[in-house]
Design a protein around this motif. Structure first.
Motif, PDB file in Angstrom:
ATOM      1  N   GLY A   1      -2.959  -5.708 -12.368  1.00  0.00           N
ATOM      2  CA  GLY A   1      -1.747  -5.945 -11.600  1.00  0.00           C
ATOM      3  C   GLY A   1      -1.973  -5.661 -10.135  1.00  0.00           C
ATOM      4  O   GLY A   1      -2.691  -4.725  -9.776  1.00  0.00           O
ATOM      5  N   PRO A   2      -1.366  -6.459  -9.230  1.00  0.00           N
ATOM      6  CA  PRO A   2      -1.603  -6.280  -7.795  1.00  0.00           C
ATOM      7  C   PRO A   2      -0.889  -5.053  -7.255  1.00  0.00           C
ATOM      8  O   PRO A   2       0.053  -4.544  -7.866  1.00  0.00           O
ATOM      9  N   GLN A   3      -1.322  -4.577  -6.094  1.00  0.00           N
ATOM     10  CA  GLN A   3      -0.679  -3.438  -5.430  1.00  0.00           C
ATOM     11  C   GLN A   3       0.515  -3.944  -4.634  1.00  0.00           C
ATOM     12  O   GLN A   3       0.363  -4.684  -3.667  1.00  0.00           O
ATOM     13  N   GLN A   4       1.703  -3.543  -5.024  1.00  0.00           N
ATOM     14  CA  GLN A   4       2.885  -3.964  -4.281  1.00  0.00           C
ATOM     15  C   GLN A   4       2.975  -3.201  -2.969  1.00  0.00           C
ATOM     16  O   GLN A   4       2.866  -1.987  -2.932  1.00  0.00           O
ATOM     17  N   LEU A   5       3.189  -3.947  -1.870  1.00  0.00           N
ATOM     18  CA  LEU A   5       3.283  -3.338  -0.552  1.00  0.00           C
ATOM     19  C   LEU A   5       4.715  -3.257  -0.047  1.00  0.00           C
ATOM     20  O   LEU A   5       5.100  -2.283   0.589  1.00  0.00           O
ATOM     21  N   GLY A   6       5.509  -4.281  -0.281  1.00  0.00           N
ATOM     22  CA  GLY A   6       6.866  -4.257   0.242  1.00  0.00           C
ATOM     23  C   GLY A   6       7.713  -5.399  -0.276  1.00  0.00           C
ATOM     24  O   GLY A   6       7.201  -6.407  -0.781  1.00  0.00           O
ATOM     25  N   ILE A   7       9.017  -5.236  -0.149  1.00  0.00           N
ATOM     26  CA  ILE A   7       9.992  -6.277  -0.476  1.00  0.00           C
ATOM     27  C   ILE A   7      10.931  -6.393   0.709  1.00  0.00           C
ATOM     28  O   ILE A   7      11.540  -5.399   1.119  1.00  0.00           O
ATOM     29  N   ASP A   8      11.049  -7.597   1.268  1.00  0.00           N
ATOM     30  CA  ASP A   8      11.838  -7.793   2.479  1.00  0.00           C
ATOM     31  C   ASP A   8      12.690  -9.049   2.369  1.00  0.00           C
ATOM     32  O   ASP A   8      12.305 -10.025   1.707  1.00  0.00           O
TER      33      ASP A   8
END
Length: 274
Positions: free
Chosen positions: A114-121
């Motif tokens: 699973g990818p590393q989540q950085l942000g939600i905007d």
């Protein structure tokens, strides 16, 4: 390294930049005069994450059940127009953006699936929708895939629940997430190059430094400048690299900016000066 670090024990590093950041634990900052430039990213969402919108809601590959991608939840509380995303919207969009294909094909900072989540905007509206008060709300979810050092941004339409677009790029390095900062600190403490840091911590507290939890941490992305030494650092920028500025809790800052943690290779390298 021990001598370099000890000269800075108790000093405020980088003046006002550190003074402002001293109340925040494990966030990305830019320090003037540091070898290697910090970037805020080149796709929608990267700069907003640096401005405080970064959410660090870890994906299933970063702490949930391995190999499980949950179904999208109910819509819950919804914002309107250009209102900030609600907690319900961010929770929902995080699940909508991460499909099984992306989850299975990527890796996070720990090497888990699973990818590393950085942000939600909140995403910018389409050009044709600028004057439309009823334009759909969209969100950009930004990930870093450590499997191939790719920045992935997925745009989700909050009205329809559909992923409307996916963009990928290489060599773009948004600010580090909390999880990445913590992992960089763990890698540093496990490396022999942390001897000076540990020595200064013991001098300041009388205790052994064994865990990142004992420190207040600021981090920044490191990108190699031309001519940087050693050669192992030249990949930083294509690789996800970090420097840390640790602070003894209720104590001094310790300058470790000559130590670069390559999160892509999981190695620590010391910059050669002069």
């Amino acid at each position: 390294m021990r001598e370099i670090v000890r000269r800075h024990l108790g000093k405020v590093v980088a003046g006002a930049a550190i003074a402002v950041a001293s109340t925040a634990v494990m966030v990305g900052i830019t320090l003037p005069g540091t070898a290697g430039a910090d970037e805020t990213g080149g796709t929608k969402g990267g700069g907003q994450a640096a401005a405080g919108q970064q959410q660090d809601q870890e994906t299933q590959g970063s702490g949930g059940a391995p190999g499980v991608v949950e179904e999208a939840p109910a819509e819950g509380d919804k914002g309107k127009g250009r209102d900030p995303l609600t907690d319900d919207e961010m929770e929902r969009v995080a699940k909508l953006a991460l499909n099984r294909q992306l989850f299975n094909a990527s890796e996070d900072v720990d090497g888990d699936r699973g990818p590393q989540q950085l942000g939600i905007d909140l995403a910018d509206p389409e050009t044709s929708e600028l004057d439309d008060p009823d334009a759909p709300r969209r969100a950009d979810v930004t990930y870093y895939d450590y499997k191939d050092d790719t920045l992935v941004t997925r745009t989700v339409n909050l009205d329809t629940g559909k992923v409307e677009g996916t963009s990928t790029s290489h060599g773009v390095q948004p600010p580090l997430s909390r999880a990445e900062t913590a992992e960089a600190a763990r890698l540093l403490l496990a490396d022999p190059l942390s001897a000076g840091l540990k020595g200064d911590y013991k001098d300041a507290t009388g205790k052994e430094l064994t865990s990142p939890d004992q420190l207040q941490l600021n981090s920044m992305v490191f990108r190699a400048n031309p001519g940087i030494r050693p050669a192992a650092l030249t990949a930083c920028g294509e690789h996800r690299c970090a420097t840390l500025t640790p602070k003894v809790k209720n104590g001094p800052w310790i300058d470790t900016r000559d130590l670069v943690i390559d999160l892509s290779t999981r190695k620590v390298v010391e910059i050669v000066r002069g």
